[in-house]
Design an enzyme around this catalytic site. Structure first.
Site, short mmCIF file in Angstrom:
data_model
loop_
_atom_site.label_atom_id
_atom_site.label_comp_id
_atom_site.label_asym_id
_atom_site.label_seq_id
_atom_site.Cartn_x
_atom_site.Cartn_y
_atom_site.Cartn_z
N SER A 272 107.58 1.53 103.40
CA SER A 272 107.68 0.56 104.48
C SER A 272 107.05 1.06 105.77
O SER A 272 107.14 2.24 106.11
CB SER A 272 109.16 0.23 104.74
N LYS A 273 106.44 0.13 106.48
CA LYS A 273 105.89 0.46 107.80
C LYS A 273 107.00 0.89 108.75
O LYS A 273 106.80 1.73 109.62
CB LYS A 273 105.16 -0.77 108.36
N ARG A 274 108.18 0.32 108.57
CA ARG A 274 109.29 0.63 109.49
C ARG A 274 109.75 2.08 109.33
O ARG A 274 110.26 2.68 110.26
CB ARG A 274 110.47 -0.30 109.22
N ASP A 275 109.59 2.64 108.14
CA ASP A 275 110.06 4.00 107.87
C ASP A 275 109.04 5.05 108.25
O ASP A 275 109.30 6.24 108.12
CB ASP A 275 110.43 4.15 106.39
#
Length: 501
Positions: A272-275
């Site tokens: 994920s981009k968020r991680d």
């Protein structure tokens, strides 16, 4: 937003411009930020498929969602594809017969084709406001049924539509899904997929601001650009039946579909981009080589057969077959990527490695050293270029290490024999005028022979003494050369003091 009438000649002319003559694939990213590894893999597979077939690979920028548009993101896409060698035959900055290749420059085309779809009865205006749509959602949630638009505006009479238009009511344009039956398509990875039309939503094709949605624009563009094979992530499998119905509504032949499995961080979470650690640029900054990254992501969800795992881009193009694409999610393994990157580093010529490592050597070392010699020590011992500053952190200043570091079960050294070894080493090195590696090696191995001891009883204490570390790029002799005579003698005397000599 208005819909206009277009002549049959207009559509005939557009159809006549569709390129033909073989396989045509495309990479169609949205300019919303840095390149995600999943997107880069899609681009890579589309590139490899086209090259293997002797076809053409296109780049199209899908920027119809202006709210998500990021300034400069399109240039990042161009730069990434240039950096990775995924050269496109047609695209915004390459030209081609099917342009423009930026969706925001194709609005007139979308206006024409949404008008045609409405004329054929496969799309309709929806005047429902936000409150009405929210009420529908609440009703469905209360009834615990999957939410989808109830199609009420598809049942408006011509008079009701005219009244709303005259009153200036805003509207979107929705796809009109058949009320019954099934829609099926064949995917070259997942096989035959069939869904009931009653499960499909009347998706929005045109927004009230007059811009098409991705779901409409990509179908029109893929057709008019002559795309023969659509390669994308498996998250689009659920949307594909609606795309198929659009092709049917226009009377167009459908392309072949190739859906690829997701890249997962672990069994339960996508990369994920968020991680973080999901962008191509992140890995470049960490010292990974472009070639290693491409090689690794090619193997995430695709297997070439055989045991070899290291491939050039040209070799990947020669080996790529759709039958090697898995249906199962691919788990991203950072350690496997490090290992592969290390193979690429060791395959470099000494000159290539020195050039690549030099910025990282200079980042970790301020005192003057022979950087080419340092690179020679590092090449066999690092997996990432960004490892280099830490590997050389002892060069500028000797760490404050404990005497117990001289104790090694493997080398069979203890404090007493370490002290004795360094006491013997120091005068040998003091007398040495020739400070080349060969001369130091010859003198120390003469000492080992004279004392009749194992190599490690001499060389391990020397390594610790000059580095303050048990593990270093190179052994004690190499570190002496790297540090120079004066610094080597100084550090050896410090070690003897630590050992109480």
């Amino acid at each position: 937003m208005e819909t206009m009438k277009y002549t049959s000649e207009y559509y005939a002319e557009m159809e006549s411009k569709i390129p033909g003559g073989g396989v045509r694939t495309r990479f169609a990213p949205s300019p919303t930020g840095y390149m995600h590894l999943g997107g880069l893999r899609t681009a890579l597979y589309a590139f490899l498929f086209a090259r293997k077939a002797g076809g053409r690979f296109l780049l199209r920028i899908e920027d119809t969602d202006q709210e998500r548009f990021v300034e400069g993101a399109a240039e990042l896409i161009y730069d990434t594809l240039r950096t990775t060698g995924l050269t496109y035959d047609e695209g915004p900055d390459a030209g081609g017969p099917a342009g423009p290749y930026i969706q925001s420059e194709r609005r007139e085309i979308y206006n024409a084709y949404i008008a045609l779809l409405m004329e054929r009865g496969h799309a309709y205006r929806c005047f429902c406001d936000k409150e009405t749509l929210e009420e529908q959602r609440r009703v469905h949630e209360a009834a615990r049924v999957p939410h989808k638009y109830d199609g009420r505006c598809s049942r408006l009479s011509e008079e009701e539509i005219a009244e709303k238009l005259d009153a200036g009511h805003p509207f979107v344009i929705r796809q009109k899904i058949p009320p019954g039956g099934t829609t099926a398509f064949d995917d070259l990875v997942y096989g035959r997929i069939e869904v009931g039309n009653t499960t499909l939503d009347d998706q929005v094709l045109f927004k009230s601001d007059g811009m098409p949605t991705y779901n409409f624009a990509n179908v029109v563009d893929d057709h008019l650009m002559g795309i023969t094979h659509i390669i994308r992530g498996s998250e689009f499998l659920s949307s594909t039946p609606k795309y198929c119905l659009l092709y049917e509504g226009f009377g167009w032949n459908q392309p072949a579909y190739i859906h690829c499995p997701p890249i997962m961080r672990d069994a339960a979470h996508k990369l994920s981009k968020r991680d973080g650690d999901a962008y191509f640029s992140d890995f470049l900054e960490k010292g990974y080589l472009t070639e290693a990254i491409l090689n690794y992501i090619a193997l995430l969800g695709w297997h070439p057969g055989g045991e070899e795992e290291k491939f050039t881009l040209q070799e990947l193009a020669g080996a790529f077959e759709v039958k090697g694409i898995s249906r199962s999610p691919a788990i991203f393994d950072p350690q496997k990527l490090r290992w592969l990157n290390g193979r690429y580093l060791r395959a470099m010529s000494p000159e290539e490695f020195h050039a690549a490592a030099l910025p990282h050597i200079l980042k970790g070392v301020r005192r003057e050293i022979d950087t080419a010699y340092a690179a020679g020590l590092l090449q066999e011992r690092c997996e990432l270029l960004s490892d280099i500053p830490e590997l050389l952190d002892f060069v500028d200043a000797l760490p404050d290490y404990p005497p117990e570091l001289f104790v090694s079960k493997k080398m069979k050294t203890d404090l007493e024999n370490a002290k004795k070894a360094l006491s013997e080493i120091l005068p040998v090195l003091e007398k040495l005028d020739d400070w080349r590696q060969e001369a130091i090696h010859e003198s120390l191995f003469a000492l080992i022979e004279r004392l009749n001891v194992k190599n490690g009883l001499i060389l391990y204490p020397l390594r610790v003494a000059v580095s303050g570390k048990a593990f270093t790029p190179g052994g004690g002799i190499e570190l002496c050369v790297l540090l120079g005579k004066e610094e080597t003698l100084k550090r050896t005397r410090i070690a003897l003091e630590k050992l109480g000599a």
